[in-house]
Write an enzyme that holds these catalytic residues in place. Structure first.
Site, PDB file in Angstrom:
ATOM      1  N   LYS A  18       4.122  -9.366  -0.529  1.00  0.00           N
ATOM      2  CA  LYS A  18       5.285  -9.686   0.313  1.00  0.00           C
ATOM      3  C   LYS A  18       5.897  -8.418   0.908  1.00  0.00           C
ATOM      4  O   LYS A  18       6.133  -8.330   2.102  1.00  0.00           O
ATOM      5  CB  LYS A  18       6.360 -10.430  -0.509  1.00  0.00           C
ATOM      6  CG  LYS A  18       5.903 -11.741  -1.100  1.00  0.00           C
ATOM      7  CD  LYS A  18       7.017 -12.434  -1.874  1.00  0.00           C
ATOM      8  CE  LYS A  18       7.536 -11.678  -3.090  1.00  0.00           C
ATOM      9  NZ  LYS A  18       6.530 -11.474  -4.160  1.00  0.00           N
ATOM     10  N   ARG A  93      14.368 -18.076  -4.700  1.00  0.00           N
ATOM     11  CA  ARG A  93      13.409 -18.213  -5.784  1.00  0.00           C
ATOM     12  C   ARG A  93      13.714 -19.388  -6.690  1.00  0.00           C
ATOM     13  O   ARG A  93      12.996 -19.611  -7.661  1.00  0.00           O
ATOM     14  CB  ARG A  93      13.481 -16.953  -6.660  1.00  0.00           C
ATOM     15  CG  ARG A  93      12.479 -15.907  -6.310  1.00  0.00           C
ATOM     16  CD  ARG A  93      12.946 -14.663  -7.048  1.00  0.00           C
ATOM     17  NE  ARG A  93      11.852 -13.951  -7.625  1.00  0.00           N
ATOM     18  CZ  ARG A  93      11.392 -12.819  -7.107  1.00  0.00           C
ATOM     19  NH1 ARG A  93      11.869 -12.322  -6.007  1.00  0.00           N
ATOM     20  NH2 ARG A  93      10.425 -12.191  -7.711  1.00  0.00           N
ATOM     21  N   ARG A 132      -0.012  -0.563  -8.838  1.00  0.00           N
ATOM     22  CA  ARG A 132       0.924  -0.279  -7.740  1.00  0.00           C
ATOM     23  C   ARG A 132       1.711   1.010  -7.989  1.00  0.00           C
ATOM     24  O   ARG A 132       2.198   1.262  -9.083  1.00  0.00           O
ATOM     25  CB  ARG A 132       1.909  -1.450  -7.587  1.00  0.00           C
ATOM     26  CG  ARG A 132       3.052  -1.120  -6.633  1.00  0.00           C
ATOM     27  CD  ARG A 132       3.812  -2.323  -6.192  1.00  0.00           C
ATOM     28  NE  ARG A 132       4.444  -3.033  -7.298  1.00  0.00           N
ATOM     29  CZ  ARG A 132       5.097  -4.170  -7.146  1.00  0.00           C
ATOM     30  NH1 ARG A 132       5.202  -4.736  -5.953  1.00  0.00           N
ATOM     31  NH2 ARG A 132       5.640  -4.755  -8.188  1.00  0.00           N
ATOM     32  N   ARG A 165       6.844   0.816 -11.094  1.00  0.00           N
ATOM     33  CA  ARG A 165       7.996   0.006 -11.487  1.00  0.00           C
ATOM     34  C   ARG A 165       7.906  -0.347 -12.965  1.00  0.00           C
ATOM     35  O   ARG A 165       6.851  -0.759 -13.432  1.00  0.00           O
ATOM     36  CB  ARG A 165       8.037  -1.278 -10.654  1.00  0.00           C
ATOM     37  CG  ARG A 165       8.958  -1.153  -9.440  1.00  0.00           C
ATOM     38  CD  ARG A 165       8.807  -2.278  -8.460  1.00  0.00           C
ATOM     39  NE  ARG A 165       8.962  -3.612  -9.032  1.00  0.00           N
ATOM     40  CZ  ARG A 165       8.923  -4.721  -8.311  1.00  0.00           C
ATOM     41  NH1 ARG A 165       8.752  -4.658  -6.988  1.00  0.00           N
ATOM     42  NH2 ARG A 165       9.056  -5.904  -8.867  1.00  0.00           N
ATOM     43  N   ARG A 176       6.845 -12.343 -15.477  1.00  0.00           N
ATOM     44  CA  ARG A 176       7.292 -12.611 -14.094  1.00  0.00           C
ATOM     45  C   ARG A 176       6.450 -13.714 -13.470  1.00  0.00           C
ATOM     46  O   ARG A 176       6.965 -14.557 -12.745  1.00  0.00           O
ATOM     47  CB  ARG A 176       7.201 -11.331 -13.254  1.00  0.00           C
ATOM     48  CG  ARG A 176       8.335 -10.347 -13.555  1.00  0.00           C
ATOM     49  CD  ARG A 176       8.015  -8.942 -13.119  1.00  0.00           C
ATOM     50  NE  ARG A 176       7.690  -8.828 -11.715  1.00  0.00           N
ATOM     51  CZ  ARG A 176       6.950  -7.840 -11.190  1.00  0.00           C
ATOM     52  NH1 ARG A 176       6.468  -6.888 -11.976  1.00  0.00           N
ATOM     53  NH2 ARG A 176       6.727  -7.805  -9.907  1.00  0.00           N
TER      54      ARG A 176
HETATM   55  P1  AP5 Z   1       3.541  -5.704  -2.868  1.00  0.00           P
HETATM   56  O1  AP5 Z   1       3.560  -5.792  -1.394  1.00  0.00           O
HETATM   57  O2  AP5 Z   1       4.381  -4.686  -3.524  1.00  0.00           O
HETATM   58  O3  AP5 Z   1       3.765  -7.165  -3.519  1.00  0.00           O
HETATM   59  P2  AP5 Z   1       5.078  -8.070  -3.621  1.00  0.00           P
HETATM   60  O4  AP5 Z   1       4.664  -9.456  -3.289  1.00  0.00           O
HETATM   61  O5  AP5 Z   1       6.197  -7.473  -2.860  1.00  0.00           O
HETATM   62  O6  AP5 Z   1       5.296  -7.997  -5.188  1.00  0.00           O
HETATM   63  P3  AP5 Z   1       6.638  -7.738  -6.029  1.00  0.00           P
HETATM   64  O7  AP5 Z   1       6.199  -7.330  -7.392  1.00  0.00           O
HETATM   65  O8  AP5 Z   1       7.578  -6.842  -5.313  1.00  0.00           O
HETATM   66  O9  AP5 Z   1       7.228  -9.176  -6.081  1.00  0.00           O
HETATM   67  P4  AP5 Z   1       8.257  -9.721  -7.071  1.00  0.00           P
HETATM   68  O10 AP5 Z   1       8.576 -10.985  -6.407  1.00  0.00           O
HETATM   69  O11 AP5 Z   1       7.833  -9.837  -8.466  1.00  0.00           O
HETATM   70  O12 AP5 Z   1       9.341  -8.559  -7.189  1.00  0.00           O
HETATM   71  P5  AP5 Z   1      10.787  -8.398  -6.588  1.00  0.00           P
HETATM   72  O13 AP5 Z   1      11.002  -6.973  -6.333  1.00  0.00           O
HETATM   73  O14 AP5 Z   1      11.005  -9.365  -5.499  1.00  0.00           O
HETATM   74  O15 AP5 Z   1       1.987  -5.495  -3.296  1.00  0.00           O
HETATM   75  C1  AP5 Z   1       1.597  -5.361  -4.656  1.00  0.00           C
HETATM   76  C2  AP5 Z   1       0.439  -4.366  -4.795  1.00  0.00           C
HETATM   77  O16 AP5 Z   1      -0.730  -4.920  -4.174  1.00  0.00           O
HETATM   78  C3  AP5 Z   1       0.673  -3.019  -4.085  1.00  0.00           C
HETATM   79  O17 AP5 Z   1       0.122  -2.003  -4.852  1.00  0.00           O
HETATM   80  C4  AP5 Z   1      -0.069  -3.165  -2.736  1.00  0.00           C
HETATM   81  O18 AP5 Z   1      -0.539  -1.921  -2.255  1.00  0.00           O
HETATM   82  C5  AP5 Z   1      -1.223  -4.089  -3.117  1.00  0.00           C
HETATM   83  N1  AP5 Z   1      -1.640  -5.004  -2.035  1.00  0.00           N
HETATM   84  C6  AP5 Z   1      -0.825  -5.674  -1.185  1.00  0.00           C
HETATM   85  N2  AP5 Z   1      -1.541  -6.461  -0.349  1.00  0.00           N
HETATM   86  C7  AP5 Z   1      -2.861  -6.275  -0.694  1.00  0.00           C
HETATM   87  C8  AP5 Z   1      -4.094  -6.808  -0.197  1.00  0.00           C
HETATM   88  N3  AP5 Z   1      -4.125  -7.688   0.815  1.00  0.00           N
HETATM   89  N4  AP5 Z   1      -5.240  -6.391  -0.787  1.00  0.00           N
HETATM   90  C9  AP5 Z   1      -5.206  -5.485  -1.811  1.00  0.00           C
HETATM   91  N5  AP5 Z   1      -4.077  -4.947  -2.313  1.00  0.00           N
HETATM   92  C10 AP5 Z   1      -2.901  -5.339  -1.765  1.00  0.00           C
HETATM   93  O19 AP5 Z   1      11.703  -8.870  -7.805  1.00  0.00           O
HETATM   94  C11 AP5 Z   1      11.838  -8.078  -8.959  1.00  0.00           C
HETATM   95  C12 AP5 Z   1      12.843  -8.706  -9.907  1.00  0.00           C
HETATM   96  O20 AP5 Z   1      14.137  -8.768  -9.284  1.00  0.00           O
HETATM   97  C13 AP5 Z   1      12.551 -10.138 -10.346  1.00  0.00           C
HETATM   98  O21 AP5 Z   1      11.659 -10.183 -11.419  1.00  0.00           O
HETATM   99  C14 AP5 Z   1      13.955 -10.628 -10.712  1.00  0.00           C
HETATM  100  O22 AP5 Z   1      14.344 -10.135 -11.961  1.00  0.00           O
HETATM  101  C15 AP5 Z   1      14.820  -9.973  -9.655  1.00  0.00           C
HETATM  102  N6  AP5 Z   1      14.964 -10.823  -8.458  1.00  0.00           N
HETATM  103  C16 AP5 Z   1      14.497 -10.555  -7.210  1.00  0.00           C
HETATM  104  N7  AP5 Z   1      14.799 -11.557  -6.365  1.00  0.00           N
HETATM  105  C17 AP5 Z   1      15.472 -12.486  -7.092  1.00  0.00           C
HETATM  106  C18 AP5 Z   1      16.026 -13.767  -6.774  1.00  0.00           C
HETATM  107  N8  AP5 Z   1      15.950 -14.292  -5.547  1.00  0.00           N
HETATM  108  N9  AP5 Z   1      16.639 -14.444  -7.779  1.00  0.00           N
HETATM  109  C19 AP5 Z   1      16.735 -13.933  -9.013  1.00  0.00           C
HETATM  110  N10 AP5 Z   1      16.221 -12.745  -9.382  1.00  0.00           N
HETATM  111  C20 AP5 Z   1      15.583 -12.023  -8.424  1.00  0.00           C
HETATM  112 MG    MG Z   2       8.101  -6.651  -3.366  1.00  0.00          MG
END
Ligand code: AP5
Ligand code: MG
Ligand code: ZN
Length: 223
Positions: A18, A93, A132, A165, A176
């Site tokens: 994402k 979410r 990552r 992270r 997660r």
């Molecule tokens: P990346 O682009 O970083 O993936 P992502 O989908 O952004 O993954 P996240 O881990 O950021 O998602 P998340 O939803 O768990 O975390 P968030 O920060 O939102 O890509 C991942 C890796 O793959 C990278 O190394 C990249 O290079 C590689 N890659 C990408 N595309 C590729 C491809 N096509 N082929 C190969 N490799 C590829 O949330 C974190 C925490 O915050 C949550 O756990 C929660 O505690 C809190 N939180 C956030 N939002 C909320 C909410 N709405 N409500 C409640 N709590 C929340």
């Molecule tokens: Mg992300």
């Protein structure tokens, strides 16, 4: 350019890509990338009360409570740079978050344009999270195998240091994913019923996923 603000909700499990995709797509569409995970990490870095509250949940791989999350997003959407819309990443979410977003958008007279859902199998997600690395300075996202920086540990874009992270440790990453399938899956059905959901194969190259998103959004010229 359409005068109606553009709201896109990018869905997908942890590690689906994402953030990687949203950074580029938001730039191309001329709207801000609003990522709740990034906003919480900013609060943690600054040591705000919200950051202190969010940190425990994030370290355990659980969701931060709906009330504070919703308030943070509504506040973010009311800032001037969101006057033309936003690309939401990581929000909503839960069903209460999705409903609160709909209510807020209705108040503003805005609506959601499309909800692309990036799909990736669980074993691939775990590999992506464990490899990552992120730039501490500019937030650029790398992967040790799939998108390595030119120099190990150094950002290609700004020369800043790369870090991993804490919630990408295997145990927390698995938690997660569990939380995602339990609490966020119902949100997909909610958008499916509204005819907004577009499935994207997230196991293609970063470039091909981008092209699929451009197609789904139907607002940019396709190559
Ligand atoms: P990346 O682009 O970083 O993936 P992502 O989908 O952004 O993954 P996240 O881990 O950021 O998602 P998340 O939803 O768990 O975390 P968030 O920060 O939102 O890509 C991942 C890796 O793959 C990278 O190394 C990249 O290079 C590689 N890659 C990408 N595309 C590729 C491809 N096509 N082929 C190969 N490799 C590829 O949330 C974190 C925490 O915050 C949550 O756990 C929660 O505690 C809190 N939180 C956030 N939002 C909320 C909410 N709405 N409500 C409640 N709590 C929340
Ligand atoms: Mg992300
Ligand atoms: Zn950088």
């Amino acid at each position: 350019m359409a005068s109606q603000p553009l709201v896109i909700v990018l869905m997908g499990p942890p590690g689906a890509g994402k953030g990687t995709q949203a950074k580029r797509l938001a730039k191309e569409l001329g709207i801000p990338h609003v990522a709740t995970g990034d906003l919480f990490r900013e609060h943690i870095k600054k040591g705000t009360p919200l950051g202190r509250l969010a940190q425990g949940y994030m370290e355990r791989g659980e969701l931060v409570p709906d009330d504070v999350t919703i308030a943070m997003v509504i506040d973010r959407l009311s800032q001037p740079d969101c006057a033309r819309g936003a690309l939401l990443d990581g929000f909503p979410r839960t069903l209460p978050q999705a409903k609160a977003l709909d209510e807020r958008l209705a108040e503003l007279g805005w609506c959601i344009h499309v909800v692309p859902n990036i799909q990736v199998r669980e074993d691939v997600l775990l590999r992506r999270l464990s490899g990552r690395w992120i730039c501490r300075n500019c937030g650029a996202v790398y992967h040790i195998e799939f998108r390595p920086p030119a120099r190990p540990g150094v950002c290609d874009v700004c020369g800043g240091p790369l870090y991993q992270r804490p919630d990408d440790r295997p145990e927390t990453a698995r938690q997660r994913l569990r939380v995602y399938f339990e609490q966020t899956a119902p949100v997909l059905a909610y958008y499916q019923r509204q005819g907004l959901l577009v499935e994207i194969d997230g196991e293609q190259s970063i470039e091909d996923v981008h092209d699929a998103l451009v197609k789904a959004v139907r607002l940019l010229p396709e190559e």
